[in-house]
Design an enzyme around this catalytic site. Structure first.
Site, mmCIF file in Angstrom:
data_model
loop_
_atom_site.group_PDB
_atom_site.id
_atom_site.type_symbol
_atom_site.label_atom_id
_atom_site.label_comp_id
_atom_site.label_asym_id
_atom_site.label_seq_id
_atom_site.Cartn_x
_atom_site.Cartn_y
_atom_site.Cartn_z
ATOM 1 N N SER A 466 0.861 -1.190 0.000
ATOM 2 C CA SER A 466 0.000 0.000 0.000
ATOM 3 C C SER A 466 0.888 1.227 0.000
ATOM 4 C CB SER A 466 -0.901 0.006 1.235
ATOM 5 O OG SER A 466 -1.589 1.249 1.361
ATOM 6 N N TYR A 479 -2.345 -0.692 10.288
ATOM 7 C CA TYR A 479 -2.429 -0.975 8.853
ATOM 8 C C TYR A 479 -1.115 -0.600 8.160
ATOM 9 C CZ TYR A 479 -4.140 -0.901 4.039
ATOM 10 O OH TYR A 479 -4.309 -1.132 2.697
#
Length: 596
Positions: A466, A479
């Protein structure tokens, strides 16, 4: 032993029935598997192999077809002609083929498959007049027609250009062994001596093979000594005076391994004029694909035979973007029930890959597999698994290897979202995020990456990280940490696996319109507030409306180009540059708290 008498097979695929067929003074050892009432697929081996080279492919095909293998004269269980000189001409080999066909499938044409010299023979069988009506289709791999090759050489010598001369030189260097086999006496001495003993080990090391299915057979030294006459009886005469009428009278499927050390893929550039009903497929593999790619070959042969035997046109090879790279390859995608995972599965399907859609959502994975088949995947399957479950992933990897083959491309895409401050994030929250986002990737890389490495034919691993991997945020500590770990894991694996021909890429999407926002958890708030934030996040991502299909295209491009780190969206690319050149500004942005 009389023609047609059956005995129990001593070698070859398990359960095979063996018989002897007489042809032109020799006895041919023929093995059969499967139901004789089904269409017959006849497999012809190359040099210096015997029919056992097909054992794994034959076992897969026997589930659907009547499969026939035979040892070419002078090889394996078949007797050699006397004298050897003049006993291996293509005309005599055609007599053998017709004798076998008469014995195993007298009333129906057969689907012919050939590898190496088996393919050279197959081109003769499928282009001579006396076999018309006896061959329903022909699958060729790693062996050109000597007539076509003769014309290919003549065109390049009569009208030379730098490009054509380069092609001739390239193939001339690859054909060094042909010159050696024409040397009187020496090849026979070598094969019956040290070369025959060392050959199995040489092939196993070069192709990363394990001895299995009776291959290589113990008759190899004598087989190879006899088989030199395949070259001596045919190569020079046919190349000097190639036939002008060598047109295929049946549909042809050409499978070209791109890593073949002996044959240039340029040999087939002009094949369409000789085979009007031709489809082409390529493999990122070396020469002995019946041993290294049995699942893939069986899938392609099954598709081709089923179509032609049913009276339908031969199936067209995939024409989507990157079809020449991924056609027929086995691709496994986790998190494939929706979003980026589903779009990635579809992109590989359009490129003609065989797709395994993996997700803990069984219904969603099944839907992805179903649509993948409609889009263009020759085969697609759904598997239900939680990637964070180590034992479940081990069982999946074992099942995939046994039923579908070793994965060529692995896409570790499954992931979950979690937002909230570090102090509001519980240990249980951390475990859930790391179990899926990091451990799920570790399990996939460890299990499927090991299979790729042991196969020795290369492959590629794609890990979905990501932009959060390099963009710090006060609201995404868990995350971002999990994705940063995936990014570094990918870099480490890339360094380790490059020597095994396995590429590793980390894909870093930014804000992409998927359902991860509507399912992401928010730490430190009650259920009602979490629902509200999920709706707002989904709305913002929807307004951004960056489609997952663009990420999927980046995945395929990363594999083709072997890219290490791929930021996808503009904000992901911009953030990557800031992380490198203006880290202080990036840290200032990280202090801002987004309002949802």
């Amino acid at each position: 032993m009389s023609e047609g008498e059956e005995v129990k097979a001593s070698v070859g695929p398990a359960g095979a029935r063996e018989r002897r067929v007489r042809a032109d003074g020799v006895e041919l050892c023929v093995a059969e598997l499967g139901d004789p009432q089904q269409p017959t697929v006849l497999l012809v081996h190359g040099y210096p192999d015997s029919k056992e080279v097909w054992s794994e492919v034959a076992a897969h095909l026997a589930e659907r077809f009547h499969v026939v293998l035979y040892d070419v004269r002078g090889h394996g269980g078949s007797t050699a002609p006397r004298p050897l000189r003049g006993g291996f001409t293509l005309e005599k080999l055609t007599d053998d083929f017709l004798a076998v066909v008469d014995a195993v499938s007298p009333d129906r044409p057969v689907h012919l498959v050939g590898h190496d010299w088996g393919s050279v023979q197959g081109w003769e069988f499928v282009t001579v007049e006396r076999t018309e009506g006896r061959i329903a289709s022909f699958t060729s791999m790693s062996g050109p027609s000597l007539d076509h090759l003769g014309h290919w050489i003549k065109r390049r010598t009569k009208s030379p250009t730098p490009r054509r001369l380069g092609q001739l030189l390239n193939q001339g260097v690859r054909s060094w062994y042909i010159y050696a086999l024409h040397t009187p006496g020496l090849p026979e001495i070598a094969w019956r001596g040290p070369l025959g003993k060392r050959w199995p080990g040489m092939v196993q090391r070069a192709e990363k093979l394990s001895p299995s299915g009776g291959y290589p057979s113990r008759s190899l030294p004598e087989d190879a000594a006899h088989g030199v006459w395949l070259y001596r009886d045919n190569v020079r005469p046919r190349l000097a005076e190639p036939r002008d009428d060598a047109y295929a009278h049946a549909p042809v499927q050409l499978i070209t391994p791109l890593g073949d050390a002996f044959l240039s893929e340029r040999l087939y550039d002009e094949l369409d004029q000789w085979a009007p009903r031709l489809i082409r497929r390529t493999l990122p593999a070396k020469h002995w694909i019946p041993r290294t790619r049995p699942h893939q070959l069986a899938a392609w042969i099954t598709e081709f035979v089923t179509a032609t035997d049913g009276g339908r046109p031969a199936p067209a090879a995939a024409t989507g973007k990157y079809a020449d790279r991924f056609g027929g390859q086995l691709v496994l995608v986790t998190g494939a029930a929706g979003g980026i995972g589903r779009a990635t599965a579809f992109a590989f399907a359009e490129a003609g890959a065989r797709v395994i859609a993996v997700d803990r959502d069984a219904e969603g994975a099944a839907r992805t597999a179903e649509l993948s088949r409609l889009i263009g995947a020759p085969e697609a399957w759904a598997e239900t698994v939680d990637v964070s479950d180590e034992q479940a992933m081990e069982k999946l990897s074992e099942k995939v290897a046994a039923e579908y083959g070793v994965v060529d491309v692995l896409v570790n895409n499954a992931g979950i979202g979690l937002s909230g401050s570090f102090l509001d994030t519980t240990p249980e929250d951390w475990r859930k995020v790391l179990d899926v986002n990091l451990w799920g990737v570790i399990h996939g890389c460890r299990l499927f990456g090991r299979q790729m490495a042991e196969r020795g034919q290369g492959g590629h691993i794609v890990n979905t990280a990501s932009a959060a991997a390099y963009l710090p945020s006060r609201t995404l500590p868990a995350y971002s940490t999990s994705k940063a770990a995936v990014l570094m894991l990918s870099e480490c694996l890339r360094a380790e696996l490059v020597g095994k021909g396995i590429g590793v890429s980390a894909i870093c999407p930014g804000i992409v319109n998927t359902n991860i926002t509507s399912t992401a958890r928010f730490a430190g708030v009650d259920a009602a507030e979490e629902k509200r934030r999920q709706r707002n996040a989904a709305r913002l991502y929807g307004l951004r409306n960056y489609p997952p299909e663009k990420v999927a295209d980046a995945v395929l491009r990363a594999v083709v180009r072997n890219q290490a780190v791929v930021p996808v969206t503009p904000e992901a690319r911009g953030g990557r540059l800031m992380a490198r050149f203006t880290p202080r500004a990036l840290r200032a942005f990280a202090r801002l708290e987004p309002r949802l």
